[in-house]
Scaffold this active site. Structure first.
Site, short mmCIF file in Angstrom:
data_model
loop_
_atom_site.label_atom_id
_atom_site.label_comp_id
_atom_site.label_asym_id
_atom_site.label_seq_id
_atom_site.Cartn_x
_atom_site.Cartn_y
_atom_site.Cartn_z
N HIS A 8 90.36 63.87 -34.24
CA HIS A 8 91.64 65.56 -33.55
C HIS A 8 91.35 66.13 -34.56
O HIS A 8 92.75 65.94 -34.68
CB HIS A 8 91.79 65.44 -32.06
CG HIS A 8 90.69 64.97 -31.11
ND1 HIS A 8 90.95 63.96 -29.54
CD2 HIS A 8 89.47 65.50 -30.41
CE1 HIS A 8 90.33 63.36 -29.30
NE2 HIS A 8 89.08 64.51 -29.38
N GLY A 55 83.18 68.04 -34.76
CA GLY A 55 82.88 67.62 -33.11
C GLY A 55 82.44 68.09 -31.99
O GLY A 55 81.10 68.74 -31.23
N ASP A 60 79.86 64.81 -32.71
CA ASP A 60 79.99 63.49 -31.66
C ASP A 60 78.99 63.56 -32.23
O ASP A 60 78.16 62.40 -31.46
CB ASP A 60 80.93 63.48 -30.97
CG ASP A 60 82.56 64.43 -31.23
OD1 ASP A 60 83.17 63.91 -32.42
OD2 ASP A 60 82.94 64.84 -30.69
N ASP A 80 93.59 62.64 -29.81
CA ASP A 80 94.62 63.27 -29.55
C ASP A 80 94.63 62.92 -27.42
O ASP A 80 93.66 63.72 -27.20
CB ASP A 80 95.16 64.41 -29.80
CG ASP A 80 95.65 64.96 -28.81
OD1 ASP A 80 97.04 64.51 -28.55
OD2 ASP A 80 96.47 66.48 -29.14
N HIS A 87 85.14 69.10 -25.84
CA HIS A 87 84.05 68.05 -26.20
C HIS A 87 84.34 66.54 -25.40
O HIS A 87 83.95 65.56 -26.09
CB HIS A 87 83.43 68.65 -27.77
CG HIS A 87 84.63 67.89 -28.51
ND1 HIS A 87 85.45 68.26 -28.82
CD2 HIS A 87 84.15 66.46 -29.11
CE1 HIS A 87 86.92 68.20 -29.55
NE2 HIS A 87 85.86 66.31 -29.96
N ASP A 90 81.38 64.61 -25.09
CA ASP A 90 80.97 64.28 -26.03
C ASP A 90 81.94 62.79 -26.62
O ASP A 90 80.64 62.18 -27.07
CB ASP A 90 80.98 65.28 -27.53
CG ASP A 90 80.03 65.89 -26.76
OD1 ASP A 90 78.82 65.82 -25.74
OD2 ASP A 90 79.84 67.19 -27.29
N ARG A 96 81.49 55.36 -25.32
CA ARG A 96 80.80 54.55 -24.31
C ARG A 96 79.51 54.14 -25.94
O ARG A 96 79.24 52.80 -25.73
CB ARG A 96 79.71 55.58 -23.01
CG ARG A 96 79.07 54.25 -22.09
CD ARG A 96 78.57 55.11 -21.31
NE ARG A 96 77.93 56.25 -21.85
CZ ARG A 96 78.86 57.58 -21.31
NH1 ARG A 96 80.25 57.72 -20.19
NH2 ARG A 96 79.19 59.22 -21.64
#
Length: 139
Positions: A8, A55, A60, A80, A87, A90, A96
């Site tokens: 980030h 991203g 991502d 961060d 996003h 995402d 996950r």
């Protein structure tokens, strides 16, 4: 080993310093990164990096697709957690997918250091074993 490097905005400087510190390890692997982060790594370390989109523009998700297709072995994502990210869904999906496909993931400098040192010692073989088992099972 295919390694994704993501950060980030407020963590990009930390990731760059981290990559510089462990450049000798990263040199031996294929590096992937989201847009701006990837360009900064190229500019500031001289390492070869495959760049995905930024991203928020789908980078991502591109890395997530590599994870789902067994093409990513390790993710270093300097997040961060104190700043809202547009996003965020995402980001959550990427985390996950790492869990679903057993891809080692570090979200901060401390954990990243442990993983990179394990890579250097040849101790991160989980992905290779999983890929071999999946090929043998026909998945």
């Amino acid at each position: 080993m295919n390694i994704a490097l993501i950060a980030h905005d407020k963590k990009k400087d930390n990731l760059i310093r981290f990559v510089q510190k462990y450049k000798s390890i990263f040199t031996n692997h294929q590096l992937f990164a989201t847009g701006t982060t990837g360009q900064r790594i190229i500019d500031e370390t001289g390492l070869d990096v495959h760049r995905f989109q930024s991203g928020p523009l789908g980078g991502d998700q591109e890395i997530g697709a590599f994870i789902a297709n067994h093409k990513m072995d390790l993710i270093l994502f300097f997040r961060d957690p104190l700043t809202a990210q547009p996003h965020e869904p995402d980001v959550s999906a990427l985390i996950r997918l790492c869990d679903v496909y057993s891809v080692p993931l570090a979200t901060n400098n401390g954990t990243a250091e442990i993983l990179v040192k394990a890579v250097e010692r040849g101790e991160v073989e989980n992905r290779s074993t999983l890929k071999k088992n999946e090929r043998e099972e026909g998945n």
